[in-house]
Scaffold this motif. Sequence first.
Motif, PDB file in Angstrom:
ATOM      1  N   LYS A 185       5.432   3.397  -1.259  1.00  0.00           N
ATOM      2  CA  LYS A 185       5.509   3.726  -2.403  1.00  0.00           C
ATOM      3  C   LYS A 185       4.660   4.352  -3.204  1.00  0.00           C
ATOM      4  O   LYS A 185       4.311   4.548  -4.934  1.00  0.00           O
ATOM      5  N   GLY A 186       3.541   4.922  -3.399  1.00  0.00           N
ATOM      6  CA  GLY A 186       2.330   5.219  -3.162  1.00  0.00           C
ATOM      7  C   GLY A 186       1.535   4.495  -4.485  1.00  0.00           C
ATOM      8  O   GLY A 186       0.246   5.519  -4.993  1.00  0.00           O
ATOM      9  N   GLN A 187       1.716   3.280  -4.481  1.00  0.00           N
ATOM     10  CA  GLN A 187       0.546   2.915  -4.968  1.00  0.00           C
ATOM     11  C   GLN A 187       0.609   1.809  -3.955  1.00  0.00           C
ATOM     12  O   GLN A 187       1.101   0.751  -3.662  1.00  0.00           O
ATOM     13  N   LEU A 188      -1.142   1.185  -4.676  1.00  0.00           N
ATOM     14  CA  LEU A 188      -1.748   0.104  -4.013  1.00  0.00           C
ATOM     15  C   LEU A 188      -1.346  -1.538  -5.048  1.00  0.00           C
ATOM     16  O   LEU A 188      -1.069  -1.256  -5.803  1.00  0.00           O
ATOM     17  N   PHE A 196      -2.828  -5.778  -8.834  1.00  0.00           N
ATOM     18  CA  PHE A 196      -1.922  -4.011  -9.425  1.00  0.00           C
ATOM     19  C   PHE A 196      -0.735  -4.905 -10.121  1.00  0.00           C
ATOM     20  O   PHE A 196       0.179  -5.516  -8.850  1.00  0.00           O
ATOM     21  N   MET A 199      -0.143  -6.775   0.846  1.00  0.00           N
ATOM     22  CA  MET A 199      -0.157  -4.860   1.032  1.00  0.00           C
ATOM     23  C   MET A 199      -0.271  -4.594   2.550  1.00  0.00           C
ATOM     24  O   MET A 199      -0.949  -4.355   2.643  1.00  0.00           O
ATOM     25  N   GLU A 241       3.386   0.204   3.307  1.00  0.00           N
ATOM     26  CA  GLU A 241       3.813  -0.117   2.328  1.00  0.00           C
ATOM     27  C   GLU A 241       3.344   0.814   0.770  1.00  0.00           C
ATOM     28  O   GLU A 241       3.805   1.524   0.205  1.00  0.00           O
ATOM     29  N   PHE A 242       2.348   1.006   0.441  1.00  0.00           N
ATOM     30  CA  PHE A 242       1.560   1.504  -0.488  1.00  0.00           C
ATOM     31  C   PHE A 242       2.349   3.593   0.130  1.00  0.00           C
ATOM     32  O   PHE A 242       2.077   4.031  -0.221  1.00  0.00           O
ATOM     33  N   ARG A 287       1.837  -4.054  -8.946  1.00  0.00           N
ATOM     34  CA  ARG A 287       3.416  -4.120  -8.468  1.00  0.00           C
ATOM     35  C   ARG A 287       3.124  -5.642  -7.311  1.00  0.00           C
ATOM     36  O   ARG A 287       4.442  -6.047  -7.060  1.00  0.00           O
ATOM     37  N   LYS A 288       2.046  -5.811  -7.424  1.00  0.00           N
ATOM     38  CA  LYS A 288       1.737  -7.481  -6.738  1.00  0.00           C
ATOM     39  C   LYS A 288       1.597  -8.414  -7.441  1.00  0.00           C
ATOM     40  O   LYS A 288       1.446  -9.492  -7.018  1.00  0.00           O
ATOM     41  N   ALA A 330      -4.553   1.772  -9.356  1.00  0.00           N
ATOM     42  CA  ALA A 330      -2.663   1.537  -8.988  1.00  0.00           C
ATOM     43  C   ALA A 330      -2.580   2.898  -7.765  1.00  0.00           C
ATOM     44  O   ALA A 330      -2.848   2.791  -6.369  1.00  0.00           O
TER      45      ALA A 330
END
Lengths: 360, 172
Positions: free
Chosen positions: B85-88, A40, B77, B81-82, A42-43, A164
């Motif tokens: 930030k709320g996102q995977l 996703f 991840m 951290e998730f 972010r990564k 995400a």
Amino acid sequence: MTLSDLTHRTSEWLRGVGPMHDVVISSRVRLARNLAGMPFLRKCTAQQQQEIADRLRTEILSANLAEGVFHVDVAAAGPLDRALLAERHLISRQHADAKHPRGVAVSGDETFAVMINEEDHVRMQVLRSGMQMRDAFEQINAVDDRLEERVDFAYSNRYGYLTACPTNVGTGLRVSVMLHLPALRLTGELDKAVHAARDMRLAIRGLYGEGTDASGDFFQISNQITLGRAEEDIVEEFLTQIVPEILNYERKAREALLKHNSVEIDDKVFRALALLRSARRLASDEMMALLSLLRLGINLQRIDEVDLKTVNELFLIGQPAHVQKMHALRRGLEGPTAAMPPEERDEIRAEVLRQRLGGT
Amino acid sequence: MKKKCDKCDKPATIHLTEIVNGQKMEKHLCEDCAEAEGITIKANIPISQLLEDFVLQTVGEEEETPSTPMTCEVCGMTFSEFRDKGQLGCPNDYEAFREQLLPILARAQDGNTQHVGKAPRRAGTAQQKQMAILRLRSQLKQAITAEQYERAADLRDQIKQVEAAEPERPAE
């Protein structure tokens, strides 16, 4: 097609037509998708983000997803153009303000748009005027099929389309309507609509989505459950249970206003028109409040010298980036211009509204 | 620019303009005070709230020990951290954090944890293929960081191969 062309015209979905258009401004459906085999956003490394942006741009432009689709490189666009796209609901404010490689593909009539590299790799939407949720869903579903012939989307049998944020997982489907609820505000009954929405597990937001205010008495209502329900069921529930109830509250409030306070309503409506026709400076908030009253007057048939389409259009072209862009174009400046002082913008806005509404 | 809530010190996010007897009245409220006044409800249960609730709920039951942080081996991840930030980070996170995610999903999705909607036409083997590519890509990233260019070239070829492989049609 360029962004400057957009400045002067209305989006198709603002035409003020379609079922229930007295209350329902527009219907929107969107699907969230991510490319399979890629992290996703972010990564992703910067290089991967660029790779995704390039790949999706190519696939979307060659897939013939809608009439006259054009692409805007949002990362390369100036701040004014990005704000313009957000004001037209073609991209989110988050997408406008982000820093990474990203884009948006838009159909010629602006009823269809795909954001590339927003929170998910793909966020596609169909926007229609009035209550046209079923048609909008059919269109987006067909577009999704066509895109899926070209790219694999991240999917699991258990969780459906993987997104995400887990609040979008499953169908990735968000359906929403933009409602104009001036009578509920005037009669102090807005909480009725709000409670109805809450009982049905819906989100209720302002004009420009998350974290924005209900400027001009516009409210966006959308589903929150995306997992464990079929797409068609989400659409049908929204269409047959949720919207009619809130619509009914607003229409009843309008009737009550007319019955008990018709002079007061006329006074508000005609004062609003008079102000819009003669103001020399108009701040955005004031314009929205006045146009809202004018729109109510048209829908209640108290006034017929202005039509719904014009008012809908003014809601859009009176937005800050539109005002500024239009001004720049008139002066023959094509590129992004420096931010304009608000007073100057308010003057131009007032001028535009006077002209369009036959003022002096 | 940012106004404070009329009732408390939090930033105001709800702005109302009411005209009562020709008098313009403005209200600026934070979400909590607006909700208390019955003007609005929380727009959405934000994911951060769900996560916070979940963490509070499980504290004491199962302490997350620093020596074994929950980490997705594909994207790196961590669960914390998730939580922040709320996102995977990648599709594999749904499996890597399965146990922790399920109650959060159930809360956010009205108790549902199983998809019943549309499936891609090529859904059959697609899932395995997707995970294979995702893994290879993460190895590729590591190889490049470690300047193992021969290995990187090899991995790139493998990714191309898997991508080109025609997915089998799922049994009708």
